[in-house]
Design a protein around this motif. Structure first.
Motif, PDB file in Angstrom:
ATOM      1  N   ARG A  12      64.723   7.637  41.754  1.00 12.25           N
ATOM      2  CA  ARG A  12      64.495   9.033  42.143  1.00 12.25           C
ATOM      3  C   ARG A  12      65.843   9.715  42.385  1.00 12.25           C
ATOM      4  O   ARG A  12      66.855   9.039  42.601  1.00 12.25           O
ATOM      5  CB  ARG A  12      63.661   9.080  43.424  1.00 12.25           C
ATOM      6  N   PRO A  13      65.858  11.052  42.359  1.00 13.40           N
ATOM      7  CA  PRO A  13      67.124  11.760  42.598  1.00 13.40           C
ATOM      8  C   PRO A  13      67.795  11.297  43.891  1.00 13.40           C
ATOM      9  O   PRO A  13      67.122  11.103  44.903  1.00 13.40           O
ATOM     10  CB  PRO A  13      66.695  13.221  42.695  1.00 13.40           C
ATOM     11  N   GLU A  16      72.564  12.549  49.044  1.00 15.04           N
ATOM     12  CA  GLU A  16      73.895  12.307  49.614  1.00 15.04           C
ATOM     13  C   GLU A  16      73.951  12.900  51.012  1.00 15.04           C
ATOM     14  O   GLU A  16      73.555  14.038  51.223  1.00 15.04           O
ATOM     15  CB  GLU A  16      74.973  12.985  48.761  1.00 15.04           C
ATOM     16  N   ASP A  18      75.704  14.665  53.939  1.00 20.35           N
ATOM     17  CA  ASP A  18      76.875  15.516  54.155  1.00 20.35           C
ATOM     18  C   ASP A  18      77.089  15.671  55.662  1.00 20.35           C
ATOM     19  O   ASP A  18      76.326  15.118  56.466  1.00 20.35           O
ATOM     20  CB  ASP A  18      76.738  16.865  53.432  1.00 20.35           C
ATOM     21  N   SER A  21      74.138  16.978  57.678  1.00 17.76           N
ATOM     22  CA  SER A  21      72.924  16.158  57.769  1.00 17.76           C
ATOM     23  C   SER A  21      73.192  14.764  58.349  1.00 17.76           C
ATOM     24  O   SER A  21      72.252  13.986  58.536  1.00 17.76           O
ATOM     25  CB  SER A  21      72.292  16.014  56.385  1.00 17.76           C
ATOM     26  N   ASN A 107      56.432  12.396  51.528  1.00 19.63           N
ATOM     27  CA  ASN A 107      55.434  11.643  50.758  1.00 19.63           C
ATOM     28  C   ASN A 107      54.599  10.841  51.750  1.00 19.63           C
ATOM     29  O   ASN A 107      55.096  10.409  52.791  1.00 19.63           O
ATOM     30  CB  ASN A 107      56.094  10.654  49.790  1.00 19.63           C
TER      31      ASN A 107
ATOM     32  N   ALA B 121      71.697  18.189  45.574  1.00 20.02           N
ATOM     33  CA  ALA B 121      71.688  16.735  45.736  1.00 20.02           C
ATOM     34  C   ALA B 121      72.195  16.299  47.096  1.00 20.02           C
ATOM     35  O   ALA B 121      72.193  15.123  47.407  1.00 20.02           O
ATOM     36  CB  ALA B 121      72.539  16.090  44.646  1.00 20.02           C
ATOM     37  N   ARG B 122      72.644  17.234  47.920  1.00 19.14           N
ATOM     38  CA  ARG B 122      73.278  16.849  49.173  1.00 19.14           C
ATOM     39  C   ARG B 122      72.489  17.335  50.383  1.00 19.14           C
ATOM     40  O   ARG B 122      71.894  18.401  50.383  1.00 19.14           O
ATOM     41  CB  ARG B 122      74.697  17.424  49.242  1.00 19.14           C
ATOM     42  N   GLY B 123      72.508  16.499  51.424  1.00 25.24           N
ATOM     43  CA  GLY B 123      71.987  16.907  52.717  1.00 25.24           C
ATOM     44  C   GLY B 123      70.470  16.971  52.776  1.00 25.24           C
ATOM     45  O   GLY B 123      69.764  16.462  51.914  1.00 25.24           O
ATOM     46  N   ILE B 124      69.991  17.604  53.837  1.00 21.52           N
ATOM     47  CA  ILE B 124      68.551  17.723  54.075  1.00 21.52           C
ATOM     48  C   ILE B 124      67.862  18.373  52.879  1.00 21.52           C
ATOM     49  O   ILE B 124      66.752  17.994  52.496  1.00 21.52           O
ATOM     50  CB  ILE B 124      68.297  18.578  55.346  1.00 21.52           C
ATOM     51  N   ALA B 126      68.338  18.087  49.896  1.00 25.78           N
ATOM     52  CA  ALA B 126      68.119  17.177  48.770  1.00 25.78           C
ATOM     53  C   ALA B 126      66.827  16.387  48.915  1.00 25.78           C
ATOM     54  O   ALA B 126      66.338  15.800  47.950  1.00 25.78           O
ATOM     55  CB  ALA B 126      69.303  16.212  48.644  1.00 25.78           C
ATOM     56  N   LEU B 127      66.284  16.365  50.121  1.00 21.63           N
ATOM     57  CA  LEU B 127      65.087  15.558  50.353  1.00 21.63           C
ATOM     58  C   LEU B 127      63.903  16.022  49.506  1.00 21.63           C
ATOM     59  O   LEU B 127      63.149  15.209  48.986  1.00 21.63           O
ATOM     60  CB  LEU B 127      64.710  15.587  51.843  1.00 21.63           C
ATOM     61  N   THR B 129      63.716  17.319  46.565  1.00 25.46           N
ATOM     62  CA  THR B 129      63.800  16.801  45.206  1.00 25.46           C
ATOM     63  C   THR B 129      63.514  15.306  45.189  1.00 25.46           C
ATOM     64  O   THR B 129      62.830  14.795  44.307  1.00 25.46           O
ATOM     65  CB  THR B 129      65.203  17.068  44.630  1.00 25.46           C
ATOM     66  N   HIS B 130      64.030  14.601  46.188  1.00 18.12           N
ATOM     67  CA  HIS B 130      63.793  13.163  46.264  1.00 18.12           C
ATOM     68  C   HIS B 130      62.299  12.859  46.442  1.00 18.12           C
ATOM     69  O   HIS B 130      61.780  11.887  45.887  1.00 18.12           O
ATOM     70  CB  HIS B 130      64.593  12.550  47.410  1.00 18.12           C
ATOM     71  N   TYR B 131      61.609  13.681  47.222  1.00 14.81           N
ATOM     72  CA  TYR B 131      60.171  13.486  47.417  1.00 14.81           C
ATOM     73  C   TYR B 131      59.382  13.862  46.158  1.00 14.81           C
ATOM     74  O   TYR B 131      58.216  13.508  46.045  1.00 14.81           O
ATOM     75  CB  TYR B 131      59.664  14.346  48.585  1.00 14.81           C
TER      76      TYR B 131
END
Lengths: 141, 379
Positions: A12-13, A16, A18, A21, A107, B121-124, B126-127, B129-131
């Motif tokens: 999955r994507p 990272e 930072d 976060s 999820n 793609a970074r930080g909160i 980015a979640l 997209t990950h989900y």
């Protein structure tokens, strides 16, 4: 339950960490779900709040949430937008409302997609995808 | 309107303005205002082809008194007409072209790729997209699910909206999907994101639409019968994303409607035709509720039984809407409303068209603009 056990060719994507976060992911690695809270009016806020949506204070702090909540709504994705999901479709996406109030995208794990219902009680669980990143997901409580 | 490449969005916008000027019987030098709204993309191989204020140069327009690139997401079309009307009433300018164009379907890029936006793609952030939250399909599926869970709304009811749109589209030569559609076809169409089937979702296409706004005095005697803006309003509810709010089942229409209907001095009973932003079947359903055509939660039973169809008591999305007609954001309902108000819709013309409701809606039920149009100068 862990969907990242190495069976998927493309992951999955990535996520990272930072600077902003880091407190969230540091806590997640220790099994704690953090959201933000206003230091002035004590309103619970979703991560990441630039300022309090109630009183506009810029003084907001990471605060541990109970990790308990309920499914506000959910969907089952069949369309593939990223190769990391090819082996997972259909997969669920959900919005969980925490007991404290904030709603988080997530999820649902630990049950079949067909068993997910709106209003279902859930609690947080963490999916460790790397040494530094654990992803909060929710399982039936 | 086409699913094929017809040129970049700047070119499509220029063509749309040219056609609108010809239609109105105006010359380009008559324009002194320009409001543009680009869709998601469409620059093409030249890279400089995205619709922007460069349209002024492209069209060779000089000495404009109003120019802006507007973005109220899907509500922009209605908003552009409102700002044009306000500027004209205030004496800032006289004749304003409002134009939307988009060319998301480039050779090699699907609708899903164009609209399935990916987060950072970074930080909160980015979640998401990950989900696996991708694009508007996911967000509207979540909204529809909430409505189904709270009010018992069914797929048969959502399907009734898709079928109604298709029946109207079959009478619209511009519509891109005109093949007959049954409820069985609807149920059989593949899942995109449950609870949404493919046939719950708008089609996506390339194209451009322009409308020209002028004062009643300036519009008198032109080639086309004027369409009068009798009421207008906006509503943008804001989504706090926390307990106590039900943004998934409420739009800005209720707020926008109050101002627009008050301005026009009308009630729901006065509305002859609805042209609603219908990016999904569910959007039509929830929008009808928020305009007060039925109570909150009763949209499902309300749209069943052919109420919105040709010959039904509330003709809605009479060109096939976005689902079966063409997807030009808010210009889909606006353009069909202009055609119906003028009485020029041919086979699909609704006999009584004294008052036409236009709703343009954007984000995920976040932004809303309402217009009430009439062929009559006073109601």
């Amino acid at each position: 339950m862990n969907q990242h056990s190495g069976t998927t060719a493309v992951p999955r994507p990535a996520v990272e960490v930072d600077e902003e976060s880091a407190p969230f992911f540091d806590a997640a690695a220790r099994g704690i779900l953090m959201v933000q809270r206003c230091d002035d009016c004590r309103a619970w806020l979703a991560p990441v709040a630039r300022l309090c949506t109630e009183c506009l204070s810029e003084s907001v702090s990471w605060t541990a949430a109970s990790g308990r909540g309920s499914v506000h709504t959910f969907g089952i994705m069949h369309q593939i937008y990223h190769p990391g999901f090819e082996s997972e479709i259909p997969y669920n996406i959900a919005v969980v409302e925490l007991e404290e109030g904030p709603r988080l995208q997530t999820n649902i794990v630990g049950c079949a997609n067909s068993d997910i219902t709106v209003g279902m009680k859930v609690s947080v669980t963490f999916d460790k995808i790397s040494d530094t990143v654990s992803i909060p997901k929710f399982a039936p409580a | 309107m086409s699913r094929d490449w017809m040129g970049d969005s700047l070119t499509l916008a220029a063509r749309a303005v040219k056609l609108a000027l010809e239609d109105a019987g105006l010359k380009k030098d008559d324009l002194d205002g320009l409001l543009v709204n680009a869709g998601v993309s469409g620059a093409g191989p030249r890279r400089d082809g995205n619709l922007s204020l460069n349209l002024q140069t492209t069209l060779g327009l000089r000495d404009l008194k109003l120019a802006n690139h507007m973005n109220g997401a899907g509500s922009t079309a209605g908003q552009m007409v409102q700002y044009a009307a306000l500027a004209i009433q205030a004496g800032i300018c006289n004749v304003v072209a409002c134009v939307f164009a988009d060319a998301p379907l480039t050779p090699g890029q699907s609708a899903g790729a164009a609209y399935g936006s990916r987060g950072p793609a970074r930080g909160i952030a980015a979640l998401g997209t990950h989900y696996g939250f991708f694009g508007a399909n996911a967000s509207y599926a979540l909204a529809a699910r909430r409505h189904m869970a709270l009010f018992g709304t069914t797929h048969d009811q959502l399907g009734a909206i898709a079928i109604s749109n298709r029946k109207w589209a079959q009478m619209n030569p511009r519509a891109l999907r005109r093949a007959p559609l049954t409820l069985e076809d609807y149920h059989r169409s593949r899942w995109i994101c449950e609870p949404l089937h493919l046939l719950d979702c708008t089609l996506v296409n390339n194209g451009g639409v322009a409308v020209i706004v002028a004062s009643p005095e300036r519009a008198a005697g032109l080639k086309q019968p004027p369409v009068y803006v009798q009421g207008m309003g906006q509503g943008h509810p804001g989504n706090p994303r926390r307990a106590g709010y039900e943004n998934e089942v409420n739009t800005g229409a209720a707020i926008a409607k109050a101002a627009a209907f008050k301005m026009a001095g009308v009630t729901n009973d006065d509305v002859d035709i609805c042209e609603l932003y219908d990016c999904y079947t569910y959007t039509t359903l929830v929008t009808l509720e928020d305009y007060g055509f039925c109570k909150k939660g009763e949209g499902g039973p309300f749209v069943a039984d052919g109420r919105l169809e040709p010959g039904g008591p509330l003709p809605t999305n009479t060109g096939g809407g976005q689902l079966s007609g063409y997807y030009m954001w808010g210009m889909t309902p606006l353009s069909e409303a202009v055609i119906q108000t003028r009485g020029q819709a041919g086979e699909r013309q609704v006999k009584k068209h004294d008052l036409v409701l236009v709703s343009t809606q954007g984000g995920v039920l976040d932004y809303h603009a309402t217009l009430l149009l009439s062929p009559h100068k006073s109601l």
